[in-house]
Design an enzyme around this catalytic site. Sequence first.
Site, mmCIF file in Angstrom:
data_model
loop_
_atom_site.group_PDB
_atom_site.id
_atom_site.type_symbol
_atom_site.label_atom_id
_atom_site.label_comp_id
_atom_site.label_asym_id
_atom_site.label_seq_id
_atom_site.Cartn_x
_atom_site.Cartn_y
_atom_site.Cartn_z
ATOM 1 N N ARG A 198 0.882 -1.187 0.000
ATOM 2 C CA ARG A 198 0.000 0.000 0.000
ATOM 3 C C ARG A 198 0.908 1.222 0.000
ATOM 4 O O ARG A 198 1.696 1.409 0.925
ATOM 5 C CB ARG A 198 -0.913 0.004 1.218
ATOM 6 C CG ARG A 198 -1.623 1.322 1.419
ATOM 7 C CD ARG A 198 -2.750 1.245 2.422
ATOM 8 N NE ARG A 198 -3.890 0.546 1.868
ATOM 9 C CZ ARG A 198 -5.123 0.554 2.395
ATOM 10 N NH1 ARG A 198 -5.353 1.238 3.499
ATOM 11 N NH2 ARG A 198 -6.107 -0.101 1.821
ATOM 12 N N HIS A 233 -7.311 0.857 -6.433
ATOM 13 C CA HIS A 233 -7.506 -0.046 -5.273
ATOM 14 C C HIS A 233 -8.166 -1.329 -5.805
ATOM 15 O O HIS A 233 -9.342 -1.594 -5.563
ATOM 16 C CB HIS A 233 -8.394 0.655 -4.241
ATOM 17 C CG HIS A 233 -8.382 0.027 -2.879
ATOM 18 N ND1 HIS A 233 -7.589 -1.063 -2.549
ATOM 19 C CD2 HIS A 233 -9.069 0.352 -1.739
ATOM 20 C CE1 HIS A 233 -7.793 -1.373 -1.284
ATOM 21 N NE2 HIS A 233 -8.686 -0.544 -0.774
ATOM 22 N N GLN A 247 -10.092 -4.062 -3.508
ATOM 23 C CA GLN A 247 -11.407 -3.616 -3.052
ATOM 24 C C GLN A 247 -12.455 -3.861 -4.128
ATOM 25 O O GLN A 247 -13.575 -4.295 -3.861
ATOM 26 C CB GLN A 247 -11.343 -2.118 -2.703
ATOM 27 C CG GLN A 247 -12.665 -1.538 -2.256
ATOM 28 C CD GLN A 247 -13.059 -1.971 -0.857
ATOM 29 O OE1 GLN A 247 -12.268 -1.847 0.076
ATOM 30 N NE2 GLN A 247 -14.283 -2.472 -0.692
ATOM 31 N N ASP A 282 -16.956 7.346 -1.439
ATOM 32 C CA ASP A 282 -15.708 7.121 -0.716
ATOM 33 C C ASP A 282 -15.413 8.424 0.032
ATOM 34 O O ASP A 282 -16.040 9.456 -0.242
ATOM 35 C CB ASP A 282 -14.594 6.786 -1.740
ATOM 36 C CG ASP A 282 -13.260 6.456 -1.102
ATOM 37 O OD1 ASP A 282 -13.213 6.271 0.129
ATOM 38 O OD2 ASP A 282 -12.254 6.389 -1.836
ATOM 39 N N CYS A 287 -16.292 1.827 0.401
ATOM 40 C CA CYS A 287 -15.165 0.926 0.672
ATOM 41 C C CYS A 287 -14.745 0.960 2.144
ATOM 42 O O CYS A 287 -14.069 0.055 2.606
ATOM 43 C CB CYS A 287 -13.991 1.268 -0.231
ATOM 44 S SG CYS A 287 -13.443 2.969 -0.065
ATOM 45 N N ARG A 332 -13.669 -8.641 1.235
ATOM 46 C CA ARG A 332 -12.244 -8.423 0.980
ATOM 47 C C ARG A 332 -11.467 -9.725 1.218
ATOM 48 O O ARG A 332 -10.590 -10.102 0.441
ATOM 49 C CB ARG A 332 -11.688 -7.330 1.909
ATOM 50 C CG ARG A 332 -12.224 -5.934 1.646
ATOM 51 C CD ARG A 332 -11.737 -5.376 0.333
ATOM 52 N NE ARG A 332 -10.297 -5.352 0.250
ATOM 53 C CZ ARG A 332 -9.521 -4.384 0.742
ATOM 54 N NH1 ARG A 332 -10.067 -3.337 1.321
ATOM 55 N NH2 ARG A 332 -8.191 -4.430 0.616
HETATM 56 N N1 NVA Z 1 -9.784 6.732 -1.326
HETATM 57 C C1 NVA Z 1 -9.474 6.263 0.001
HETATM 58 C C2 NVA Z 1 -9.694 4.792 0.073
HETATM 59 C C3 NVA Z 1 -9.446 4.193 1.437
HETATM 60 C C4 NVA Z 1 -9.652 2.699 1.450
HETATM 61 C C5 NVA Z 1 -8.029 6.608 0.322
HETATM 62 O O1 NVA Z 1 -7.182 6.449 -0.567
HETATM 63 O O2 NVA Z 1 -7.759 7.053 1.447
HETATM 64 N N1 CP Z 2 -11.203 -0.279 2.327
HETATM 65 C C1 CP Z 2 -9.957 -0.385 2.797
HETATM 66 O O1 CP Z 2 -9.012 -0.588 2.042
HETATM 67 O O2 CP Z 2 -9.832 -0.263 4.137
HETATM 68 P P1 CP Z 2 -8.473 -0.082 4.968
HETATM 69 O O3 CP Z 2 -7.911 1.272 4.595
HETATM 70 O O4 CP Z 2 -8.887 -0.163 6.398
HETATM 71 O O5 CP Z 2 -7.512 -1.163 4.589
#
Ligand code: NVA
Ligand code: CP
Length: 314
Positions: free
Chosen positions: A104, A131, A134, A232, A272, A300
């Site tokens: 990540r 992502h 997801q 989101d 998400c 997930r």
């Molecule tokens: N768009 C959000 C998704 C979190 C799972 C982020 O990147 O923070």
């Molecule tokens: N939706 C998602 O990726 O959640 P986290 O940021 O908690 O991993």
Amino acid sequence: MKKIPHFLKVTDLSIDQLGEALEVAAEMKANRGNCPYKPLAGQTWALLFHKSSTRTRVSFEVGINELGGHTMILDQKRMQTGRGETVSDTAKVLSRYLHGLIIRTFEHSIIEEFASEGSIPVVNALTDALHPCQIVADLLSISERLGTSGNLLNSLKDRKLAFYGDCGSNMAHSWILAGAMAGMEISLSGPANFAPHSIVDQWLEEAGLPKTYVFTENAEAAATGADVLYTDVWVSMGDEEQRDQRLKEMAPYQVNGSLMAVAKPDAVFMHCLPAHEGEEVSSEVYKSKQSIVFDQAENRLHAQKAILSFLSSK
Ligand code: NVA
Ligand code: CP
């Protein structure tokens, strides 16, 4: 099951493989706890986080354990990359120890470099641009709730999904790619300066997929006749400095009862997570019977076990 080298974008799977992934995930969900399939036996996979996570970290750790493998969390702050060691050298070194790497991070180019410089499978656990894990869970969640019997991916064809808020975000881009693969109608709605980025059109073209999504500033037009309303957070990880501007500009795009009223009567609400009730979604919609956010979170686990099977199959 035909092996894939990495999972950086949902289009790293062919449409047939995406369909197979949904079927495998559904089967793993149905037989959880009673599954002799251990494709990761004897393997160690590491998870490298440059951003926070709850669902991704826990679902991958549990899923890898259930597939027979071991996990290791790598914290950027304790890695030599934090002191200047290159991505290239890190990828080469980690490839000598591990069987796979789940990352990540911020720029999508970082994960591409890990994949090209290392020699083990790399999974995108979220970048600024995409992502993909997801989205496989989300496709499964929609098919469970709205799909007719038979092939899960086919059951999504011609369904309309309206996405609200930051349409240049990782989730919006992921929906554009996945929607094109599933034959869904994707409408995205948000302020003009938060439109999808042009890279997503390039990714569609590279995958031989049509550019069928629509971006509109008219929130109601996007919701009309929709099967799914999806949103989101308005401030993604890394965008915190723009918080005030984002909250102000995206306020007209909150998913609430008025928007749900123009969607189909059996439409579902999706997110998400993590969510900010009262910002991108009203509490009323978030807590309603139409909300399937916790099914998405559960899926997930099952979706990622299916994806890992594609990366480890002989
Ligand atoms: N768009 C959000 C998704 C979190 C799972 C982020 O990147 O923070
Ligand atoms: N939706 C998602 O990726 O959640 P986290 O940021 O908690 O991993």
